[in-house]
Scaffold this motif. Structure first.
Motif, PDB file in Angstrom:
ATOM      1  N   ASP A  48       0.712  -1.232  -0.205  1.00 26.80           N
ATOM      2  CA  ASP A  48       0.116  -0.226   0.138  1.00 26.80           C
ATOM      3  C   ASP A  48       1.034   1.195   0.047  1.00 26.80           C
ATOM      4  OD1 ASP A  48       1.063  -0.600   2.789  1.00 26.80           O
ATOM      5  OD2 ASP A  48      -0.875   0.069   3.309  1.00 26.80           O
ATOM      6  N   TYR A  49       0.268   2.178  -0.102  1.00 27.29           N
ATOM      7  CA  TYR A  49       0.711   3.807  -0.186  1.00 27.29           C
ATOM      8  C   TYR A  49       0.349   4.653   0.028  1.00 27.29           C
ATOM      9  CZ  TYR A  49       3.018   7.138  -2.420  1.00 27.29           C
ATOM     10  OH  TYR A  49       3.137   9.173  -3.127  1.00 27.29           O
ATOM     11  N   GLN A  50       0.774   5.936   1.069  1.00 25.41           N
ATOM     12  CA  GLN A  50      -0.182   6.764   0.975  1.00 25.41           C
ATOM     13  C   GLN A  50       1.264   8.442   1.080  1.00 25.41           C
ATOM     14  OE1 GLN A  50      -1.791   6.555   5.171  1.00 25.41           O
ATOM     15  NE2 GLN A  50      -0.213   5.633   6.162  1.00 25.41           N
ATOM     16  N   ASN A  51       0.421   9.054   1.200  1.00 23.63           N
ATOM     17  CA  ASN A  51       1.110  10.437   0.711  1.00 23.63           C
ATOM     18  C   ASN A  51      -0.060  11.966   0.719  1.00 23.63           C
ATOM     19  OD1 ASN A  51       2.992  12.434   0.859  1.00 23.63           O
ATOM     20  ND2 ASN A  51       3.893  11.636  -1.639  1.00 23.63           N
ATOM     21  N   GLN A  52       0.334  13.325   0.624  1.00 19.82           N
ATOM     22  CA  GLN A  52      -0.253  14.048   0.516  1.00 19.82           C
ATOM     23  C   GLN A  52       0.519  15.282  -0.033  1.00 19.82           C
ATOM     24  OE1 GLN A  52      -2.820  15.074   5.427  1.00 19.82           O
ATOM     25  NE2 GLN A  52      -1.558  17.840   4.345  1.00 19.82           N
TER      26      GLN A  52
END
Length: 171
Positions: free
Chosen positions: A161-165
């Motif tokens: 998974d991946y998350q960023n802002q």
């Protein structure tokens, strides 16, 4: 205390005591402090947006898990290009291109974005981005306010998974 002169025509006053004004200085200083506190209270209540972190205690407990997840995300080395393009007032296109660390396209991912207004509550938008082919995910977005928004990206894929802002500007 009043006294009359020897002619009896004019009343005269006794001279004031030395330092008679000192208590009034203290009263004036307290009034200045009270006025400044009143102004500060007014600004504190009139500018507070009510934003606060939800479930802050649980997020604090899971901090080490978040750090481990960030390390795993960095090791995967995905190349993620997130973009927001304003097309007309309060409308835009949220898009994302997803590749693995070797540059191969990643398809079959679930991509969710959340546009968060950082200065006010109640305007956030959450949506899924459909896969358009060639590693590209995109969808049109309509927002309620112009200005700065935080676009939070969450990607779920079989390989991780991946998350960023990213901070975006909406016109």
């Amino acid at each position: 205390m009043t006294m009359t002169s020897s002619t009896g025509l004019r009343p005269t006053r006794a001279p004031r005591q030395k330092g008679w004004y000192i208590p009034w200085i203290f009263v004036g200083l307290f009034l200045v402090v009270a006025a400044v506190n009143g102004v500060m209270i007014h600004f504190a209540f009139s500018t507070w947006t009510g934003l606060q972190t939800e479930e802050h205690f649980l997020k604090g407990i899971k901090y080490n898990q978040d750090l481990a997840g960030a390390r795993a995300q960095a090791e995967r080395g995905w190349q993620v290009n997130v973009d927001f393009t304003s097309t007309e007032p309060l409308k835009g296109l949220a898009s994302l291109t997803l590749r693995d660390k070797n540059g191969a396209l990643l398809d079959g991912a679930t991509v969710k974005i959340k546009l968060i207004r950082p200065t006010s509550v109640g305007h956030d938008v959450t949506m899924d981005l459909p896969y358009l082919g060639e590693g590209r995910y995109a969808a049109p977005v309509t927002l309620t306010l112009e200005g700065q928004w935080d676009m939070r990206v969450e990607i779920q894929h079989a390989s991780g998974d991946y998350q960023n802002q990213k901070r975006v500007w909406v016109q």
